[in-house]
Design an enzyme around this catalytic site. Structure first.
Site, PDB file in Angstrom:
ATOM      1  N   PHE A 123       0.948  -1.177  -0.066  1.00  0.00           N
ATOM      2  CA  PHE A 123      -0.109   0.108   0.153  1.00  0.00           C
ATOM      3  C   PHE A 123       0.802   1.084   0.085  1.00  0.00           C
ATOM      4  CE2 PHE A 123      -3.002   3.050   2.357  1.00  0.00           C
ATOM      5  CZ  PHE A 123      -4.015   2.870   1.366  1.00  0.00           C
ATOM      6  N   ASN A 129       7.180  14.118   1.774  1.00  0.00           N
ATOM      7  CA  ASN A 129       6.565  15.419   2.317  1.00  0.00           C
ATOM      8  C   ASN A 129       4.941  15.248   2.815  1.00  0.00           C
ATOM      9  OD1 ASN A 129       8.921  17.226   2.292  1.00  0.00           O
ATOM     10  ND2 ASN A 129       8.292  16.748  -0.338  1.00  0.00           N
ATOM     11  N   GLY A 131       3.535  12.456   5.410  1.00  0.00           N
ATOM     12  CA  GLY A 131       3.580  11.621   6.334  1.00  0.00           C
ATOM     13  C   GLY A 131       2.180  11.381   7.057  1.00  0.00           C
ATOM     14  N   SER A 132       2.437  11.996   8.064  1.00  0.00           N
ATOM     15  CA  SER A 132       1.161  12.185   9.019  1.00  0.00           C
ATOM     16  C   SER A 132       0.124  12.931   8.280  1.00  0.00           C
ATOM     17  CB  SER A 132       1.546  12.882  10.546  1.00  0.00           C
ATOM     18  OG  SER A 132       2.467  12.101  11.033  1.00  0.00           O
ATOM     19  N   THR A 158       6.058  -0.816   3.079  1.00  0.00           N
ATOM     20  CA  THR A 158       6.451  -2.134   3.421  1.00  0.00           C
ATOM     21  C   THR A 158       6.029  -3.217   2.336  1.00  0.00           C
ATOM     22  OG1 THR A 158       5.903  -1.424   5.698  1.00  0.00           O
ATOM     23  CG2 THR A 158       5.807  -3.714   5.338  1.00  0.00           C
ATOM     24  N   GLY A 340      19.741  -6.322  33.171  1.00  0.00           N
ATOM     25  CA  GLY A 340      20.898  -5.526  33.322  1.00  0.00           C
ATOM     26  C   GLY A 340      21.552  -5.583  32.574  1.00  0.00           C
ATOM     27  N   GLU A 364       1.825   3.568  10.854  1.00  0.00           N
ATOM     28  CA  GLU A 364       0.433   3.686  10.919  1.00  0.00           C
ATOM     29  C   GLU A 364      -0.141   4.710  11.614  1.00  0.00           C
ATOM     30  OE1 GLU A 364      -2.124   1.368   9.494  1.00  0.00           O
ATOM     31  OE2 GLU A 364      -1.162  -0.370   8.886  1.00  0.00           O
ATOM     32  N   THR A 366       1.458   8.080  13.896  1.00  0.00           N
ATOM     33  CA  THR A 366       2.430   8.330  15.227  1.00  0.00           C
ATOM     34  C   THR A 366       1.311   8.569  16.297  1.00  0.00           C
ATOM     35  OG1 THR A 366       2.113  10.746  14.819  1.00  0.00           O
ATOM     36  CG2 THR A 366       4.023   9.516  13.743  1.00  0.00           C
ATOM     37  N   GLU A 368       1.056  10.804  18.407  1.00  0.00           N
ATOM     38  CA  GLU A 368       0.468  12.187  18.406  1.00  0.00           C
ATOM     39  C   GLU A 368      -0.761  12.157  17.529  1.00  0.00           C
ATOM     40  OE1 GLU A 368       4.569  12.145  19.692  1.00  0.00           O
ATOM     41  OE2 GLU A 368       3.820  11.319  17.832  1.00  0.00           O
TER      42      GLU A 368
END
Length: 380
Positions: A123, A129, A131-132, A158, A340, A364, A366, A368
């Site tokens: 997809f 420029n 993305g979100s 992907t 540790g 998919e 962020t 935010e």
């Protein structure tokens, strides 16, 4: 609402867990180290019917539900985060748009081979420029007779390097308000002018193929348009809502793997004459990890159940993706702390889980963006 799994769902869980333990987990370190896509694993997944779980049998699927699919994502992700991501993307982003919005001919030509595991799909949404801000898509498709001519570029896509086609989002015109109309178009990867580069060197989920797409005067038949030409934006928002359920499920799987390793190590590791699992500081870490993972799993099941019932699930899928990814990151981080110095070493694998799960807070949408989606759903 009862989250007790049905017999069918329990059977799928056991089948996928067994497959993941035998086929996926032994290769996890290798695919992480080499960034080699586990092509053979995906062929075996196809033979088992895992790539067609949520699709009807008439299209080569297994006729399962979204909960069954989420369970499968969790189990594969628990064995290997990179393999889990490519599996989730193959079904949620590669196949699902064809199933939801494709014509009958498109479903027979494209969905059936995908559901049977004969090929993979991808997809193409994200751009350098955009993305979100998916509405800022710059890729353009211009109708020229019976063909769309597409120009643009996509990044971080992907499975594209192993896909037979990519569903690409592109601007196809302007609406009456002067805003861009974004459509989805099926583009076979062997089309002239379509270049796919897989040169990214990633921090985590390294066995999952991630590619850059360059489209230069790529011509595809106008019959490859997916769904309503004016509803492309709404279509991919719905696609992302479903994809967020799978990313949440993948987060649960990776976090569960980290918890399992941390609990086992805490019982074996002795300090001051007793196993460190006897110390309250360690017990509280493990308790918080187990609690948050179980809450995340229940949120995944709820969002999947709502989707299966045909009810609105946008808010719940955002809840699930946001909480599972952030709780998962906390769990993986604490797993390293419990180990540790050993946790910092590759041989103990918990550092891989932390590298893998970081992407879940980014891909998919962020964290935010998830908070923004939730706020809008609340009417803000």
């Amino acid at each position: 609402m009862n989250f007790e799994l049905t017999k069918e769902q329990q059977m799928i869980k056991e089948m996928v867990r067994d497959f993941a333990e035998k086929e996926v987990k032994p290769k996890a370190e290798y695919v992480d180290r080499t960034s080699e896509f586990p092509e053979d694993t995906f062929k075996k997944m196809g033979e088992l019917g895992l790539l067609g779980i949520p699709f009807p049998e008439e299209y080569g699927g297994s006729g399962g539900d979204t909960i069954s699919y989420a369970i499968a994502v969790e189990e594969i992700g628990k064995a290997c985060g990179g393999t889990g991501l490519s599996y989730a993307a193959a079904v949620s982003l590669g196949s699902s748009p064809i199933y939801y919005f494709g014509t009958e001919e498109q479903k027979q030509n494209y969905l059936a081979p995908l559901a049977q595991g004969k090929t993979l799909a991808s997809f193409g949404l994200t751009e350098p420029n955009a993305g979100s801000d998916a509405g800022g898509t710059r890729t353009k498709a211009v109708l020229d007779g019976d063909y769309y001519v597409i120009n643009g570029e996509k990044c971080w896509i992907t499975n594209a390097g192993y896909a037979s086609f990519v569903t690409v989002t592109a601007v196809t015109g302007k609406d009456e308000r002067g805003k861009n109309i974004i459509s989805a178009i099926i583009v076979p990867t062997d089309t002239p002018g379509f270049t796919i580069n897989s040169n990214y060197d990633k921090m985590g989920v390294r066995g999952s193929n991630t590619s850059e797409l360059i489209l230069e005067d790529v011509r595809v038949p106008k019959g490859n348009l997916l769904g309503d030409p004016k509803a492309g934006f709404k279509q991919f928002l719905y696609t992302l809502d479903g994809g967020r359920i799978s990313i949440a499920a993948l987060s649960v799987g990776i976090a569960q793997a980290a918890l399992d390793k941390a609990l086992s190590y805490a019982k074996e590791r002795t300090q001051f004459g007793q196993s460190i699992s006897k110390f309250q500081a360690i017990q509280f870490k493990l308790a918080d990890m187990a609690m948050e993972i179980e809450l995340a799993r229940n949120m995944v099941y709820k969002a999947a159940w709502l989707k299966d019932q045909g009810k609105p699930f946008t808010k719940e899928s955002a809840y699930a993706k946001l909480f599972a990814s952030e709780a998962g990151f906390r769990a993986c981080n604490q797993a390293i702390q419990i180990h540790g110095g050993y946790g910092y070493m590759k041989e103990y694998e918990v550092e891989r889980h932390l590298r893998d799960i970081k992407l879940m807070e980014i891909g998919e949408g962020t964290s935010e963006i998830q908070r923004l989606v939730i706020a809008r759903q609340l009417g803000c």
